[in-house]
Write a protein that holds these residues in place. Sequence first.
Motif, PDB file in Angstrom:
ATOM      1  N   GLU A  13      46.673  37.213  39.585  1.00  0.00           N
ATOM      2  CA  GLU A  13      46.442  35.995  40.369  1.00  0.00           C
ATOM      3  C   GLU A  13      46.006  36.349  41.783  1.00  0.00           C
ATOM      4  N   ALA A  14      46.655  37.342  42.370  1.00  0.00           N
ATOM      5  CA  ALA A  14      46.252  37.785  43.705  1.00  0.00           C
ATOM      6  C   ALA A  14      44.835  38.347  43.685  1.00  0.00           C
ATOM      7  N   VAL A  15      44.479  39.047  42.610  1.00  0.00           N
ATOM      8  CA  VAL A  15      43.120  39.596  42.488  1.00  0.00           C
ATOM      9  C   VAL A  15      42.106  38.465  42.444  1.00  0.00           C
ATOM     10  N   TRP A  16      42.355  37.459  41.591  1.00  0.00           N
ATOM     11  CA  TRP A  16      41.344  36.406  41.487  1.00  0.00           C
ATOM     12  C   TRP A  16      41.279  35.547  42.742  1.00  0.00           C
ATOM     13  N   ALA A  17      42.410  35.328  43.397  1.00  0.00           N
ATOM     14  CA  ALA A  17      42.390  34.540  44.627  1.00  0.00           C
ATOM     15  C   ALA A  17      41.602  35.261  45.722  1.00  0.00           C
ATOM     16  N   THR A  18      41.819  36.555  45.828  1.00  0.00           N
ATOM     17  CA  THR A  18      41.083  37.346  46.824  1.00  0.00           C
ATOM     18  C   THR A  18      39.596  37.394  46.474  1.00  0.00           C
ATOM     19  N   ALA A  19      39.290  37.617  45.209  1.00  0.00           N
ATOM     20  CA  ALA A  19      37.884  37.663  44.778  1.00  0.00           C
ATOM     21  C   ALA A  19      37.206  36.319  45.014  1.00  0.00           C
ATOM     22  N   LEU A  20      37.907  35.227  44.760  1.00  0.00           N
ATOM     23  CA  LEU A  20      37.331  33.904  44.996  1.00  0.00           C
ATOM     24  C   LEU A  20      36.979  33.723  46.464  1.00  0.00           C
ATOM     25  N   GLY A  21      37.861  34.163  47.340  1.00  0.00           N
ATOM     26  CA  GLY A  21      37.580  34.071  48.774  1.00  0.00           C
ATOM     27  C   GLY A  21      36.385  34.919  49.185  1.00  0.00           C
ATOM     28  N   ARG A  22      36.225  36.065  48.559  1.00  0.00           N
ATOM     29  CA  ARG A  22      35.123  36.963  48.909  1.00  0.00           C
ATOM     30  C   ARG A  22      33.813  36.597  48.209  1.00  0.00           C
ATOM     31  N   SER A  23      33.869  35.686  47.256  1.00  0.00           N
ATOM     32  CA  SER A  23      32.666  35.330  46.498  1.00  0.00           C
ATOM     33  C   SER A  23      31.740  34.376  47.248  1.00  0.00           C
ATOM     34  N   GLU A  24      32.225  33.834  48.363  1.00  0.00           N
ATOM     35  CA  GLU A  24      31.457  32.883  49.166  1.00  0.00           C
ATOM     36  C   GLU A  24      30.967  31.721  48.304  1.00  0.00           C
ATOM     37  N   GLY A  25      31.931  31.033  47.701  1.00  0.00           N
ATOM     38  CA  GLY A  25      31.603  29.875  46.869  1.00  0.00           C
ATOM     39  C   GLY A  25      30.961  30.248  45.549  1.00  0.00           C
ATOM     40  N   LEU A  26      31.374  31.386  44.995  1.00  0.00           N
ATOM     41  CA  LEU A  26      30.838  31.930  43.744  1.00  0.00           C
ATOM     42  C   LEU A  26      29.341  32.247  43.841  1.00  0.00           C
ATOM     43  N   SER A  27      28.878  32.551  45.054  1.00  0.00           N
ATOM     44  CA  SER A  27      27.457  32.872  45.240  1.00  0.00           C
ATOM     45  C   SER A  27      27.186  34.380  45.253  1.00  0.00           C
ATOM     46  N   ARG A  28      28.234  35.201  45.325  1.00  0.00           N
ATOM     47  CA  ARG A  28      28.077  36.664  45.271  1.00  0.00           C
ATOM     48  C   ARG A  28      28.513  37.142  43.898  1.00  0.00           C
ATOM     49  N   LEU A  29      27.675  37.933  43.246  1.00  0.00           N
ATOM     50  CA  LEU A  29      27.867  38.288  41.849  1.00  0.00           C
ATOM     51  C   LEU A  29      29.154  39.069  41.581  1.00  0.00           C
ATOM     52  N   VAL A  30      29.344  40.199  42.243  1.00  0.00           N
ATOM     53  CA  VAL A  30      30.482  41.063  41.910  1.00  0.00           C
ATOM     54  C   VAL A  30      31.818  40.360  42.138  1.00  0.00           C
ATOM     55  N   PRO A  31      32.062  39.767  43.296  1.00  0.00           N
ATOM     56  CA  PRO A  31      33.342  39.065  43.449  1.00  0.00           C
ATOM     57  C   PRO A  31      33.488  37.898  42.470  1.00  0.00           C
ATOM     58  N   SER A  32      32.396  37.250  42.118  1.00  0.00           N
ATOM     59  CA  SER A  32      32.457  36.140  41.163  1.00  0.00           C
ATOM     60  C   SER A  32      32.850  36.625  39.774  1.00  0.00           C
ATOM     61  N   VAL A  33      32.309  37.767  39.368  1.00  0.00           N
ATOM     62  CA  VAL A  33      32.666  38.338  38.064  1.00  0.00           C
ATOM     63  C   VAL A  33      34.126  38.784  38.072  1.00  0.00           C
ATOM     64  N   VAL A  34      34.553  39.445  39.144  1.00  0.00           N
ATOM     65  CA  VAL A  34      35.959  39.858  39.259  1.00  0.00           C
ATOM     66  C   VAL A  34      36.857  38.622  39.192  1.00  0.00           C
ATOM     67  N   PHE A  35      36.483  37.576  39.887  1.00  0.00           N
ATOM     68  CA  PHE A  35      37.245  36.323  39.841  1.00  0.00           C
ATOM     69  C   PHE A  35      37.362  35.814  38.411  1.00  0.00           C
ATOM     70  N   GLY A  36      36.234  35.714  37.715  1.00  0.00           N
ATOM     71  CA  GLY A  36      36.233  35.164  36.360  1.00  0.00           C
ATOM     72  C   GLY A  36      37.096  35.956  35.391  1.00  0.00           C
ATOM     73  N   VAL A  37      36.953  37.265  35.419  1.00  0.00           N
ATOM     74  CA  VAL A  37      37.741  38.112  34.515  1.00  0.00           C
ATOM     75  C   VAL A  37      39.222  38.029  34.859  1.00  0.00           C
ATOM     76  N   ALA A  38      39.540  38.128  36.150  1.00  0.00           N
ATOM     77  CA  ALA A  38      40.948  38.124  36.574  1.00  0.00           C
ATOM     78  C   ALA A  38      41.616  36.781  36.298  1.00  0.00           C
ATOM     79  N   VAL A  39      40.910  35.674  36.509  1.00  0.00           N
ATOM     80  CA  VAL A  39      41.538  34.363  36.288  1.00  0.00           C
ATOM     81  C   VAL A  39      41.822  34.152  34.802  1.00  0.00           C
ATOM     82  N   VAL A  40      40.911  34.574  33.939  1.00  0.00           N
ATOM     83  CA  VAL A  40      41.151  34.424  32.502  1.00  0.00           C
ATOM     84  C   VAL A  40      42.330  35.290  32.060  1.00  0.00           C
ATOM     85  N   LEU A  41      42.348  36.554  32.471  1.00  0.00           N
ATOM     86  CA  LEU A  41      43.449  37.446  32.088  1.00  0.00           C
ATOM     87  C   LEU A  41      44.784  36.969  32.662  1.00  0.00           C
TER      88      LEU A  41
END
Length: 104
Positions: A13-41
């Motif tokens: 949860e901490a991983v996806w929350a941090t990745a979401l913040g770094r994704s800039e509204g899901l506009s950056r690919l790598v943090p967005s992918v990290v967010f998606g994988v981490a939130v599902v897991l």
Amino acid sequence: MAWLVLVVSGVLEAVWATALGRSEGLSRLVPSVVFGVAVVLSMLGLAQAMRTLPVGTAYAVWVGIGASLTVAYAMVTGDEPADLARVALLVGLVGCIVGLKLVS
């Protein structure tokens, strides 16, 4: 085993929350992918843990782990200020999480 799965899910949860913040509204690919994988897991682990743990306890522990690690990481990286009051409140939060485990 359910507690271990719950703790790992809380870390995710901490991983996806941090990745979401770094994704800039899901506009950056790598943090967005990290967010998606981490939130599902994280959600899958929470759901698995809730099969044997009380729902309220499992959810509170999951949120508490995720929130405390997210804030701690932000303080370590300098994204949020670190002061004695914040650290003391995080220690109190972790103490409450441990307390929920001990009484369950």
